[in-house]
Write a protein that holds these residues in place. Structure first.
Motif, mmCIF file in Angstrom:
data_model
loop_
_atom_site.group_PDB
_atom_site.id
_atom_site.type_symbol
_atom_site.label_atom_id
_atom_site.label_comp_id
_atom_site.label_asym_id
_atom_site.label_seq_id
_atom_site.Cartn_x
_atom_site.Cartn_y
_atom_site.Cartn_z
ATOM 1 N N ALA A 1 38.461 1.177 22.865
ATOM 2 C CA ALA A 1 38.854 2.288 21.998
ATOM 3 C C ALA A 1 38.861 3.580 22.816
ATOM 4 C CB ALA A 1 37.887 2.403 20.823
ATOM 5 N N ASN A 2 39.468 4.603 22.256
ATOM 6 C CA ASN A 2 39.566 5.895 22.952
ATOM 7 C C ASN A 2 38.411 6.780 22.520
ATOM 8 O OD1 ASN A 2 40.637 7.985 24.489
ATOM 9 N ND2 ASN A 2 41.811 8.787 22.763
ATOM 10 N N LEU A 3 37.439 6.975 23.418
ATOM 11 C CA LEU A 3 36.285 7.814 23.108
ATOM 12 C C LEU A 3 35.920 8.653 24.333
ATOM 13 C CD1 LEU A 3 34.191 8.576 20.937
ATOM 14 C CD2 LEU A 3 32.696 6.807 21.891
ATOM 15 N N PRO A 4 36.692 9.691 24.634
ATOM 16 C CA PRO A 4 36.358 10.563 25.768
ATOM 17 C C PRO A 4 35.181 11.476 25.411
ATOM 18 C CG PRO A 4 38.294 11.382 24.637
ATOM 19 C CD PRO A 4 37.941 10.083 23.964
ATOM 20 N N ILE A 5 34.327 11.730 26.370
ATOM 21 C CA ILE A 5 33.135 12.547 26.151
ATOM 22 C C ILE A 5 33.400 13.974 26.631
ATOM 23 C CG2 ILE A 5 30.691 12.847 26.713
ATOM 24 C CD1 ILE A 5 31.259 10.483 24.887
ATOM 25 N N ALA A 6 33.121 14.940 25.758
ATOM 26 C CA ALA A 6 33.325 16.350 26.102
ATOM 27 C C ALA A 6 32.046 16.984 26.645
ATOM 28 C CB ALA A 6 33.795 17.120 24.878
ATOM 29 N N GLN A 7 30.904 16.619 26.065
ATOM 30 C CA GLN A 7 29.614 17.169 26.495
ATOM 31 C C GLN A 7 28.583 16.045 26.507
ATOM 32 O OE1 GLN A 7 28.376 20.798 24.325
ATOM 33 N NE2 GLN A 7 30.400 20.799 23.382
ATOM 34 N N LEU B 1 28.140 12.398 18.836
ATOM 35 C CA LEU B 1 28.840 12.955 17.681
ATOM 36 C C LEU B 1 30.331 13.087 17.950
ATOM 37 C CD1 LEU B 1 26.461 15.896 16.638
ATOM 38 C CD2 LEU B 1 26.508 13.566 15.728
ATOM 39 N N GLY B 2 31.120 12.772 16.935
ATOM 40 C CA GLY B 2 32.544 13.087 16.996
ATOM 41 C C GLY B 2 32.755 14.584 16.894
ATOM 42 N N GLN B 3 33.914 15.073 17.322
ATOM 43 C CA GLN B 3 34.166 16.511 17.385
ATOM 44 C C GLN B 3 34.023 17.176 16.018
ATOM 45 O OE1 GLN B 3 34.490 19.786 19.319
ATOM 46 N NE2 GLN B 3 34.931 17.956 20.503
ATOM 47 N N ARG B 4 34.515 16.539 14.975
ATOM 48 C CA ARG B 4 34.435 17.112 13.634
ATOM 49 C C ARG B 4 32.995 17.165 13.128
ATOM 50 N NH1 ARG B 4 35.823 20.677 9.925
ATOM 51 N NH2 ARG B 4 35.849 19.864 7.803
ATOM 52 N N MET B 5 32.193 16.175 13.494
ATOM 53 C CA MET B 5 30.798 16.141 13.048
ATOM 54 C C MET B 5 29.993 17.300 13.625
ATOM 55 S SD MET B 5 30.653 13.689 10.928
ATOM 56 C CE MET B 5 28.890 13.749 10.652
ATOM 57 N N VAL B 6 30.363 17.759 14.815
ATOM 58 C CA VAL B 6 29.667 18.906 15.410
ATOM 59 C C VAL B 6 29.840 20.133 14.515
ATOM 60 C CG1 VAL B 6 29.577 20.461 17.394
ATOM 61 C CG2 VAL B 6 29.932 18.023 17.750
ATOM 62 N N GLY B 7 31.083 20.373 14.066
ATOM 63 C CA GLY B 7 31.334 21.515 13.194
ATOM 64 C C GLY B 7 30.648 21.396 11.844
ATOM 65 N N LEU B 8 30.510 20.161 11.351
ATOM 66 C CA LEU B 8 29.886 19.967 10.046
ATOM 67 C C LEU B 8 28.365 20.072 10.106
ATOM 68 C CD1 LEU B 8 32.031 16.985 8.677
ATOM 69 C CD2 LEU B 8 32.153 19.383 7.986
ATOM 70 N N LEU B 9 27.760 19.483 11.129
ATOM 71 C CA LEU B 9 26.298 19.433 11.200
ATOM 72 C C LEU B 9 25.687 20.606 11.966
ATOM 73 C CD1 LEU B 9 25.800 15.613 11.877
ATOM 74 C CD2 LEU B 9 25.378 16.846 9.739
ATOM 75 N N PHE B 10 26.442 21.161 12.916
ATOM 76 C CA PHE B 10 25.922 22.261 13.740
ATOM 77 C C PHE B 10 26.944 23.398 13.799
ATOM 78 C CE2 PHE B 10 23.941 18.364 15.253
ATOM 79 C CZ PHE B 10 22.592 18.699 15.237
ATOM 80 N N ALA C 1 31.858 13.841 21.600
ATOM 81 C CA ALA C 1 33.173 13.304 21.986
ATOM 82 C C ALA C 1 34.235 14.385 21.892
ATOM 83 C CB ALA C 1 33.545 12.123 21.099
ATOM 84 N N LYS C 2 35.289 14.218 22.697
ATOM 85 C CA LYS C 2 36.439 15.099 22.585
ATOM 86 C C LYS C 2 37.206 14.779 21.308
ATOM 87 C CE LYS C 2 37.274 15.604 27.566
ATOM 88 N NZ LYS C 2 38.249 15.340 28.661
ATOM 89 N N LYS C 3 38.064 15.696 20.917
ATOM 90 C CA LYS C 3 38.915 15.466 19.749
ATOM 91 C C LYS C 3 39.907 14.352 20.070
ATOM 92 C CE LYS C 3 41.918 17.845 16.415
ATOM 93 N NZ LYS C 3 42.772 16.688 16.170
ATOM 94 N N VAL C 4 40.026 13.390 19.176
ATOM 95 C CA VAL C 4 41.004 12.316 19.311
ATOM 96 C C VAL C 4 41.831 12.258 18.045
ATOM 97 C CG1 VAL C 4 39.601 10.937 20.893
ATOM 98 C CG2 VAL C 4 39.349 10.607 18.435
ATOM 99 N N GLY C 5 42.963 11.571 18.137
ATOM 100 C CA GLY C 5 43.844 11.492 16.980
ATOM 101 C C GLY C 5 44.736 12.712 16.903
ATOM 102 N N ARG C 6 45.634 12.702 15.912
ATOM 103 C CA ARG C 6 46.629 13.760 15.782
ATOM 104 C C ARG C 6 46.755 14.194 14.341
ATOM 105 N NH1 ARG C 6 51.830 11.828 19.072
ATOM 106 N NH2 ARG C 6 52.163 14.051 19.129
ATOM 107 N N GLY C 7 47.266 15.389 14.156
ATOM 108 C CA GLY C 7 47.475 15.883 12.811
ATOM 109 C C GLY C 7 46.189 16.402 12.195
ATOM 110 N N ASN C 8 46.228 16.553 10.869
ATOM 111 C CA ASN C 8 45.090 17.104 10.145
ATOM 112 C C ASN C 8 44.067 16.051 9.762
ATOM 113 O OD1 ASN C 8 46.216 19.721 10.181
ATOM 114 N ND2 ASN C 8 47.508 19.225 8.411
ATOM 115 N N SER C 9 44.341 14.789 10.055
ATOM 116 C CA SER C 9 43.400 13.726 9.719
ATOM 117 C C SER C 9 42.270 13.713 10.738
ATOM 118 C CB SER C 9 44.122 12.372 9.714
ATOM 119 O OG SER C 9 43.191 11.335 9.485
ATOM 120 N N ASP C 10 41.053 13.907 10.255
ATOM 121 C CA ASP C 10 39.888 13.964 11.137
ATOM 122 C C ASP C 10 39.039 12.712 11.024
ATOM 123 O OD1 ASP C 10 39.957 16.303 12.705
ATOM 124 O OD2 ASP C 10 39.521 17.519 10.939
#
Length: 418
Positions: free
Chosen positions: A135-141, A159-168, A191-200
């Protein structure tokens, strides 16, 4: 050289003498060429966008979930669901020679996720070390899971990129602690942001060691094995062997769960390789259709040029007769009219190609790297080569036939023509 320059000067004077007629003829061919290149360019943009979208999920990936099988062998009425297991994944590794990589996943969406600042709801995945290989799971930090995390059943999360904004929100997540259903877990990576569009959906995930997931949050249900998992993802040895690999996996799973591998309802799966191939076939068929329409359009434009050149020959009959009476050869007459037809066609095609390229460049600068599922249109080399080849053929036909008609006129008859 001077003679050639004089001939070209005469050609452009002749074209300029009938500006409206020449413009309409050139516009028709330029429009046909530009439309052909633009439509194929848009199709290629959608094709590459779809490929990029599938690549966001993983590389050469086939996903499998449990299916529905008969309660008793050879029975066709009573059906029951079954769960995949860790031992199924191990059997695939051992018994499917055309499978190069296999990973097991437990997926839970009912775990409460809380930090010191907020709470969230998303998927929690128990994964193995080789999950990012499929699967595609690049690490940002930070980092991804390691062998010790799984061996010691550590309570750590990525954590996925969206979870960082939600939890922290607005705060650094690395080293912080969150709770999953009351159990404390330390954040070791983002993780870095993956996927496209507004679907998180792919970004609103939390990844923990599979062994930890099995200990704290195993799958529950009636009569399911202790090592049950949500999903198996695997890769064939090569893209071309995807069907062979699936057949081998079907045989392994069917044998272990007691049903016929030919029963398609026994497998719930998604073959991204096959999906990518189908998308490619659809867009190839579209390109062929559009290419055919474009060739017909250009051929009709060539017919228009032939008609215009024949009218020109008729209008200039006396001129042709006078030139022949003064010593012009059939070859020089033929060459001039042929050059007029070819010039009209070539200029029209060149304008169409430049216009299409400019429009696609403008669209590319406006659209840019978007998340809308398609890439900007681009000038496809084979379509430009096809357009130029067709234009060359049309130009030869459009110029040669009227030119021959002009060259064959007898001087006396041409001078006598009213």
């Amino acid at each position: 050289m001077r003679a050639l320059i004089n001939i070209f000067a005469q050609v452009f004077r002749s074209i300029g003498a009938n500006k409206l007629r020449s413009f309409l003829t050139m516009f028709g061919i330029a429009w046909g060429v530009a439309s052909l290149l633009l439509l194929i360019g848009l199709g290629e943009g959608f094709r590459s966008g779809q490929r990029r979208g599938l690549a966001e999920l993983g590389t050469d990936e086939i996903m499998m979930w449990g299916g529905t099988i008969p309660v008793l062998p050879e029975q066709h009425v009573g059906m029951r669901p079954y769960k995949l297991t860790m031992s199924d994944a191990a059997a695939i590794r051992e018994q499917a020679p055309d499978v190069r990589n296999v990973t097991s996943i437990i997926n839970r969406s009912d775990l409460k996720q809380v930090s010191d600042f907020s709470s969230a709801g998303g998927q929690v995945l128990g994964v193995e070390l080789n999950y990012p290989e499929i699967a595609n799971l690049p690490i940002a930090q930070g980092r991804y899971l390691n062998q010790q995390d799984l061996a010691e059943r550590r309570q750590v999360v990525v954590l996925g990129q969206r979870m960082v904004g939600l939890l922290f929100p607005g705060r650094p997540p690395l080293g912080a602690v969150i709770t999953l259903n009351g159990y404390r877990f330390q954040v070791i990576g983002v993780a870095k942001k993956v996927g496209r569009g507004n679907s998180d959906g792919l970004n609103q995930r939390i990844y923990i060691p599979l062994t930890t997931m099995q200990e704290f949050f195993p799958l529950t249900g009636d009569n399911i094995p202790q090592d049950s998992i949500s999903q198996i993802q695997y890769q064939p040895r090569t893209e071309e062997l995807n069907e062979t690999a699936k057949a081998e996996v079907h045989k392994v799973i069917a044998t272990r769960h007691g049903f016929d591998p030919a029963r398609k309802e026994g497998f719930e799966e998604w073959d991204t390789i096959r999906s990518n191939r189908m998308v490619g076939l659809i867009f190839t068929a579209m390109d062929v259709f559009l290419g055919g329409v474009g060739i017909v359009t250009l051929a009709l434009g060539a017919v228009g040029i032939i008609n215009i050149m024949l009218v020109t020959v008729t209008e200039r009959t006396k001129e042709i007769g006078l030139r022949k009476a003064l010593g012009a050869t059939n070859r020089s007459i033929l060459f001039q009219f042929f050059l007029e037809g070819l010039t009209l066609t070539a200029l029209s095609g060149f304008i169409g190609i430049i216009g299409a390229a400019a429009l696609m460049a403008a669209l590319g600068s406006v659209v840019g790297n978007n998340d809308m599922g398609f890439d900007p249109p681009r000038l496809v080399p084979w379509s430009a080569a096809m357009a130029m080849g067709t234009l060359t053929l049309c130009g030869i036909v459009a110029g040669l036939y009227p030119a021959r008609q002009a060259a064959m006129l007898a001087p006396v008859e041409a001078l006598r023509k009213e």
